[in-house]
Scaffold this motif. Sequence first.
Motif, PDB file in Angstrom:
ATOM      1  N   LEU A  69      29.185  13.743  89.022  1.00  8.22           N
ATOM      2  CA  LEU A  69      28.538  12.711  89.839  1.00  8.22           C
ATOM      3  C   LEU A  69      27.023  12.914  89.866  1.00  8.22           C
ATOM      4  N   TRP A  70      26.576  14.150  90.061  1.00  9.98           N
ATOM      5  CA  TRP A  70      25.133  14.423  90.085  1.00  9.98           C
ATOM      6  C   TRP A  70      24.502  14.142  88.721  1.00  9.98           C
ATOM      7  N   ALA A  71      25.220  14.496  87.654  1.00  5.94           N
ATOM      8  CA  ALA A  71      24.699  14.224  86.306  1.00  5.94           C
ATOM      9  C   ALA A  71      24.601  12.720  86.055  1.00  5.94           C
ATOM     10  N   ALA A  72      25.595  11.971  86.518  1.00  6.77           N
ATOM     11  CA  ALA A  72      25.560  10.512  86.358  1.00  6.77           C
ATOM     12  C   ALA A  72      24.402   9.910  87.147  1.00  6.77           C
ATOM     13  N   LEU A  73      24.157  10.439  88.340  1.00  6.46           N
ATOM     14  CA  LEU A  73      23.040   9.954  89.149  1.00  6.46           C
ATOM     15  C   LEU A  73      21.705  10.235  88.462  1.00  6.46           C
ATOM     16  N   ALA A  74      21.566  11.427  87.893  1.00  5.82           N
ATOM     17  CA  ALA A  74      20.337  11.763  87.167  1.00  5.82           C
ATOM     18  C   ALA A  74      20.191  10.883  85.922  1.00  5.82           C
ATOM     19  N   GLY A  75      21.304  10.614  85.237  1.00  7.55           N
ATOM     20  CA  GLY A  75      21.260   9.727  84.068  1.00  7.55           C
ATOM     21  C   GLY A  75      20.848   8.312  84.443  1.00  7.55           C
ATOM     22  N   LEU A  76      21.342   7.836  85.576  1.00 10.23           N
ATOM     23  CA  LEU A  76      20.955   6.509  86.050  1.00 10.23           C
ATOM     24  C   LEU A  76      19.460   6.469  86.371  1.00 10.23           C
ATOM     25  N   LEU A  77      18.946   7.518  87.005  1.00 12.96           N
ATOM     26  CA  LEU A  77      17.518   7.572  87.297  1.00 12.96           C
ATOM     27  C   LEU A  77      16.696   7.571  86.016  1.00 12.96           C
ATOM     28  N   PHE A  78      17.144   8.315  84.995  1.00 17.09           N
ATOM     29  CA  PHE A  78      16.437   8.318  83.720  1.00 17.09           C
ATOM     30  C   PHE A  78      16.426   6.919  83.103  1.00 17.09           C
ATOM     31  N   THR A  79      17.558   6.229  83.178  1.00 19.21           N
ATOM     32  CA  THR A  79      17.642   4.873  82.633  1.00 19.21           C
ATOM     33  C   THR A  79      16.655   3.934  83.316  1.00 19.21           C
ATOM     34  N   VAL A  80      16.515   4.080  84.615  1.00 18.58           N
ATOM     35  CA  VAL A  80      15.587   3.228  85.363  1.00 18.58           C
ATOM     36  C   VAL A  80      14.131   3.577  85.026  1.00 18.58           C
ATOM     37  N   LEU A  81      13.835   4.867  84.864  1.00 21.06           N
ATOM     38  CA  LEU A  81      12.455   5.297  84.637  1.00 21.06           C
ATOM     39  C   LEU A  81      12.012   5.246  83.186  1.00 21.06           C
ATOM     40  N   TYR A  82      12.955   5.077  82.246  1.00 25.11           N
ATOM     41  CA  TYR A  82      12.611   5.095  80.815  1.00 25.11           C
ATOM     42  C   TYR A  82      11.571   4.013  80.516  1.00 25.11           C
ATOM     43  N   PRO A  83      10.426   4.399  79.962  1.00 27.26           N
ATOM     44  CA  PRO A  83       9.356   3.422  79.741  1.00 27.26           C
ATOM     45  C   PRO A  83       9.634   2.510  78.539  1.00 27.26           C
ATOM     46  N   ALA A  84       9.259   1.279  78.671  1.00 26.95           N
ATOM     47  CA  ALA A  84       9.402   0.325  77.568  1.00 26.95           C
ATOM     48  C   ALA A  84       8.305   0.566  76.542  1.00 26.95           C
ATOM     49  N   ARG A  85       8.649   0.470  75.274  1.00 27.09           N
ATOM     50  CA  ARG A  85       7.634   0.567  74.214  1.00 27.09           C
ATOM     51  C   ARG A  85       7.050  -0.808  74.001  1.00 27.09           C
ATOM     52  N   THR A  86       5.745  -0.881  73.991  1.00 29.27           N
ATOM     53  CA  THR A  86       5.078  -2.161  73.790  1.00 29.27           C
ATOM     54  C   THR A  86       4.068  -2.042  72.660  1.00 29.27           C
ATOM     55  N   ALA A  87       3.869  -3.143  71.988  1.00 28.48           N
ATOM     56  CA  ALA A  87       2.832  -3.254  70.958  1.00 28.48           C
ATOM     57  C   ALA A  87       2.274  -4.665  71.051  1.00 28.48           C
ATOM     58  N   ALA A  88       1.010  -4.796  70.774  1.00 30.92           N
ATOM     59  CA  ALA A  88       0.375  -6.106  70.866  1.00 30.92           C
ATOM     60  C   ALA A  88      -0.606  -6.278  69.717  1.00 30.92           C
ATOM     61  N   GLY A  89      -0.731  -7.493  69.298  1.00 35.84           N
ATOM     62  CA  GLY A  89      -1.697  -7.867  68.277  1.00 35.84           C
ATOM     63  C   GLY A  89      -2.264  -9.223  68.632  1.00 35.84           C
ATOM     64  N   ARG A  90      -3.041  -9.782  67.761  1.00 36.40           N
ATOM     65  CA  ARG A  90      -3.645 -11.074  68.021  1.00 36.40           C
ATOM     66  C   ARG A  90      -2.559 -12.152  68.081  1.00 36.40           C
ATOM     67  N   GLY A  91      -2.315 -12.689  69.264  1.00 36.77           N
ATOM     68  CA  GLY A  91      -1.358 -13.785  69.437  1.00 36.77           C
ATOM     69  C   GLY A  91       0.093 -13.345  69.556  1.00 36.77           C
ATOM     70  N   TRP A  92       0.399 -12.043  69.682  1.00 36.34           N
ATOM     71  CA  TRP A  92       1.792 -11.630  69.823  1.00 36.34           C
ATOM     72  C   TRP A  92       1.917 -10.374  70.690  1.00 36.34           C
ATOM     73  N   LEU A  93       3.077 -10.212  71.281  1.00 35.24           N
ATOM     74  CA  LEU A  93       3.386  -9.064  72.125  1.00 35.24           C
ATOM     75  C   LEU A  93       4.842  -8.701  71.892  1.00 35.24           C
ATOM     76  N   VAL A  94       5.107  -7.438  71.637  1.00 36.75           N
ATOM     77  CA  VAL A  94       6.476  -6.974  71.410  1.00 36.75           C
ATOM     78  C   VAL A  94       6.813  -5.944  72.460  1.00 36.75           C
ATOM     79  N   LEU A  95       7.963  -6.124  73.091  1.00 35.92           N
ATOM     80  CA  LEU A  95       8.439  -5.150  74.087  1.00 35.92           C
ATOM     81  C   LEU A  95       9.590  -4.382  73.515  1.00 35.92           C
TER      82      LEU A  95
END
Length: 68
Positions: free
Chosen positions: A42-68
């Motif tokens: 249960l504690w491991a699942a809770l920590a895994g859920l927190l990691f899922t929520v905190l995992y940062p999105a990778r973003t890239a941007a260029g002229r006229g476009w944005l990728v998430l």
Amino acid sequence: MAHGRRWAEDLRSAIRCPTALLGLLLLTDGGAGTPTPARGALWAALAGLLFTVLYPARTAAGRGWLVL
């Protein structure tokens, strides 16, 4: 093209926080004398859920476009 500069730092924080939470939960549970495999899962699942929520999105941007 531009990328998120702090992505690696945010990823390290996203790993550090759930790891610290899991360690504290297991330490507290062990100190109380009530650890069981089910509670550990249960504690491991809770920590895994927190990691899922905190995992940062990778973003890239260029002229006229944005990728998430």
